[in-house]
Design a protein around this motif. Structure first.
Motif, short mmCIF file in Angstrom:
data_model
loop_
_atom_site.label_atom_id
_atom_site.label_comp_id
_atom_site.label_asym_id
_atom_site.label_seq_id
_atom_site.Cartn_x
_atom_site.Cartn_y
_atom_site.Cartn_z
N LEU A 112 0.85 -1.18 0.00
CA LEU A 112 0.00 0.00 0.00
C LEU A 112 0.89 1.23 0.00
CD1 LEU A 112 -2.90 -0.83 2.47
CD2 LEU A 112 -3.08 -0.33 0.03
N VAL A 113 0.62 2.15 -0.94
CA VAL A 113 1.47 3.33 -1.12
C VAL A 113 0.57 4.54 -1.31
CG1 VAL A 113 3.28 4.36 -2.55
CG2 VAL A 113 3.17 1.88 -2.30
N LEU A 114 0.90 5.64 -0.66
CA LEU A 114 0.18 6.90 -0.87
C LEU A 114 0.53 7.46 -2.25
CD1 LEU A 114 0.49 8.64 2.59
CD2 LEU A 114 -1.64 8.04 1.40
N GLY A 115 -0.44 8.15 -2.84
CA GLY A 115 -0.23 8.76 -4.15
C GLY A 115 0.99 9.65 -4.19
N ARG A 116 1.19 10.45 -3.15
CA ARG A 116 2.34 11.38 -3.13
C ARG A 116 3.68 10.64 -3.23
NH1 ARG A 116 0.44 11.59 2.14
NH2 ARG A 116 -0.61 13.56 1.77
N ASP A 117 3.69 9.40 -2.76
CA ASP A 117 4.92 8.61 -2.79
C ASP A 117 5.15 7.92 -4.13
OD1 ASP A 117 5.43 9.37 -0.15
OD2 ASP A 117 4.30 7.67 0.64
N LEU A 118 4.21 8.06 -5.05
CA LEU A 118 4.38 7.47 -6.38
C LEU A 118 5.01 8.45 -7.37
CD1 LEU A 118 1.02 5.53 -6.82
CD2 LEU A 118 3.28 4.62 -6.25
N LEU A 119 5.11 9.72 -6.99
CA LEU A 119 5.72 10.71 -7.88
C LEU A 119 7.13 10.29 -8.24
CD1 LEU A 119 4.52 14.09 -6.41
CD2 LEU A 119 4.32 13.37 -8.79
N GLY A 120 7.39 10.21 -9.52
CA GLY A 120 8.71 9.85 -10.01
C GLY A 120 9.02 8.37 -9.98
N ARG A 121 8.10 7.57 -9.50
CA ARG A 121 8.33 6.13 -9.42
C ARG A 121 7.94 5.47 -10.75
NH1 ARG A 121 6.17 2.42 -4.39
NH2 ARG A 121 6.57 0.40 -5.34
N ASP A 122 8.79 4.62 -11.26
CA ASP A 122 8.51 3.92 -12.51
C ASP A 122 7.62 2.71 -12.20
OD1 ASP A 122 8.46 2.78 -15.01
OD2 ASP A 122 10.56 2.10 -14.95
N LEU A 123 6.38 2.76 -12.70
CA LEU A 123 5.44 1.68 -12.45
C LEU A 123 5.25 0.77 -13.67
CD1 LEU A 123 2.72 3.49 -10.33
CD2 LEU A 123 4.59 2.03 -9.56
N SER A 124 6.09 0.96 -14.69
CA SER A 124 5.97 0.07 -15.85
C SER A 124 6.30 -1.35 -15.39
CB SER A 124 6.89 0.52 -16.98
OG SER A 124 8.23 0.60 -16.54
#
Length: 141
Positions: A62-74
């Motif tokens: 589980l991850v907050l949206g703010r912590d997904l900034l710049g994260r490569d989810l491909s």
């Protein structure tokens, strides 16, 4: 501070929890709150979201949206787990939004069973629509 969260079968069944717009940096930063006409709670108009405070499930985390900034989810398996609805952070504003939703739809206040459903805060109240498509929870952060 209070937060209002929404989730349920509806967004999963029609894959609204996997819309590419969820990963728009403007959404994850909170600059964009409207994901369009398809994200609504029944007949209440477009749901305004707090992207940074929305909980995502990325693989098994589980991850907050703010912590997904710049994260490569491909290549990652991701979806929205709990939408944080945009409010001003007060209980009154969250209850105003719920009242608007209840006015147009068949939602019931549910007293029990909400304590362990959210990854943060203390659940103060929870609602469920009569068709089992949406759940709402008011959480004290």
């Amino acid at each position: 501070m209070y937060a209002l969260y929404a989730w349920g079968n509806f967004i999963d069944e029609v894959h609204l929890d996997e819309l590419p717009d969820w990963l728009d940096p403007a959404v994850l930063r909170g600059e964009r709150t409207d994901l369009g006409d398809s994200l609504t709670i029944l007949d209440t108009g477009n749901l305004q979201v707090d992207g940074p405070g929305t909980w995502f499930r990325v693989d098994d985390e589980l991850v907050l949206g703010r912590d997904l900034l710049g994260r490569d989810l491909s290549g990652a398996d991701w979806h929205v787990a709990h939408i944080r609805v945009k409010t001003d952070g007060t209980m009154e504003d969250a209850l105003r939004i719920v009242a608007t939703i209840e006015e147009e739809n068949d939602f019931d206040l549910e007293e029990d069973g909400w304590a362990d459903l959210l990854p943060e805060g203390e659940c103060v109240r929870g609602w469920e629509d009569a068709h089992g498509q949406w759940d709402l929870a008011l959480v004290k952060l």
